[in-house]
Design a protein around this motif. Structure first.
Motif, PDB file in Angstrom:
ATOM      1  N   GLN A  43      -7.135  92.552  93.126  1.00  0.00           N
ATOM      2  CA  GLN A  43      -6.153  91.555  93.550  1.00  0.00           C
ATOM      3  C   GLN A  43      -6.788  90.171  93.596  1.00  0.00           C
ATOM      4  N   LEU A  44      -8.010  90.077  94.128  1.00  0.00           N
ATOM      5  CA  LEU A  44      -8.704  88.785  94.165  1.00  0.00           C
ATOM      6  C   LEU A  44      -8.974  88.273  92.753  1.00  0.00           C
ATOM      7  N   ASP A  45      -9.369  89.171  91.842  1.00  0.00           N
ATOM      8  CA  ASP A  45      -9.619  88.774  90.454  1.00  0.00           C
ATOM      9  C   ASP A  45      -8.338  88.267  89.800  1.00  0.00           C
ATOM     10  N   ALA A  46      -7.220  88.934  90.072  1.00  0.00           N
ATOM     11  CA  ALA A  46      -5.945  88.503  89.500  1.00  0.00           C
ATOM     12  C   ALA A  46      -5.545  87.129  90.028  1.00  0.00           C
ATOM     13  N   GLU A  47      -5.752  86.898  91.338  1.00  0.00           N
ATOM     14  CA  GLU A  47      -5.432  85.587  91.910  1.00  0.00           C
ATOM     15  C   GLU A  47      -6.324  84.506  91.306  1.00  0.00           C
ATOM     16  N   LEU A  48      -7.606  84.801  91.132  1.00  0.00           N
ATOM     17  CA  LEU A  48      -8.534  83.840  90.533  1.00  0.00           C
ATOM     18  C   LEU A  48      -8.148  83.547  89.085  1.00  0.00           C
ATOM     19  N   ALA A 104      -5.148  83.727  87.839  1.00  0.00           N
ATOM     20  CA  ALA A 104      -3.927  82.921  87.863  1.00  0.00           C
ATOM     21  C   ALA A 104      -4.255  81.460  88.150  1.00  0.00           C
ATOM     22  N   GLN A 105      -5.169  81.218  89.101  1.00  0.00           N
ATOM     23  CA  GLN A 105      -5.564  79.842  89.404  1.00  0.00           C
ATOM     24  C   GLN A 105      -6.278  79.213  88.214  1.00  0.00           C
ATOM     25  N   THR A 106      -7.149  79.977  87.556  1.00  0.00           N
ATOM     26  CA  THR A 106      -7.873  79.473  86.396  1.00  0.00           C
ATOM     27  C   THR A 106      -6.900  79.150  85.269  1.00  0.00           C
ATOM     28  N   ALA A 107      -5.908  80.009  85.052  1.00  0.00           N
ATOM     29  CA  ALA A 107      -4.916  79.768  84.012  1.00  0.00           C
ATOM     30  C   ALA A 107      -4.121  78.501  84.315  1.00  0.00           C
ATOM     31  N   TRP A 108      -3.806  78.287  85.590  1.00  0.00           N
ATOM     32  CA  TRP A 108      -3.078  77.089  85.978  1.00  0.00           C
ATOM     33  C   TRP A 108      -3.907  75.846  85.693  1.00  0.00           C
ATOM     34  N   HIS A 109      -5.199  75.891  86.052  1.00  0.00           N
ATOM     35  CA  HIS A 109      -6.084  74.757  85.777  1.00  0.00           C
ATOM     36  C   HIS A 109      -6.247  74.554  84.274  1.00  0.00           C
TER      37      HIS A 109
END
Length: 146
Positions: free
Chosen positions: A85-90, A92-97
């Protein structure tokens, strides 16, 4: 007097018995759930593992002997789920950036293209020998403007 007939029940022992044992890291007595159903056995094992227990599933081999079918390490699976879950959130944030960076790069490319277009454009009605024809046409093999 006539003797009464016995009940016609099958007196053989059940050979398909399972035992699910869940042990929690906090201690205490382990939970033991006997069952005869395979689906119930697997469901109980999944529920105990989801609750954070180390689960051992055993099958009755006969005469009080139990053989281990499989184990589930509930705390390790819970940690793996949290990490995923933490990897998926990271991600998603990386994709947004990354999307922001791509948008910024596209904006810069558009500005550079507009600047080059402005420089290559000839002023309207420019005096000189070209009489409205473009002064530069193209670049050939990196040898400059012709």
């Amino acid at each position: 007097m006539k003797r009464r007939a016995g009940l016609g029940r099958d007196r053989t022992m059940n050979t398909t018995a399972y035992r699910v044992t869940g042990t929690w890291p906090a201690g205490g007595r382990p939970a033991v759930k006997p069952t005869q159903d395979k689906r119930a056995r697997d469901r109980i094992a999944r529920q105990m593992a989801a609750a954070g227990a180390h689960v051992v599933v055993e099958e009755h081999l006969g005469h009080g002997v139990w053989g281990e079918l499989y184990e589930i390490d509930g705390p390790a699976e819970a940690a793996a789920r949290r990490q995923a879950q933490l990897d998926a959130e990271l991600a998603a944030q990386t994709a947004w950036h990354d999307e922001l960076a791509v948008a910024e790069q596209v904006r810069l490319d558009d500005e550079q293209h507009a600047e080059v277009e402005r420089l290559m454009r000839q002023a309207p009605g420019a005096p000189g020998r070209h009489k409205g024809k473009p002064a530069c046409r193209h670049v050939v093999n990196g040898s400059g403007i012709r």
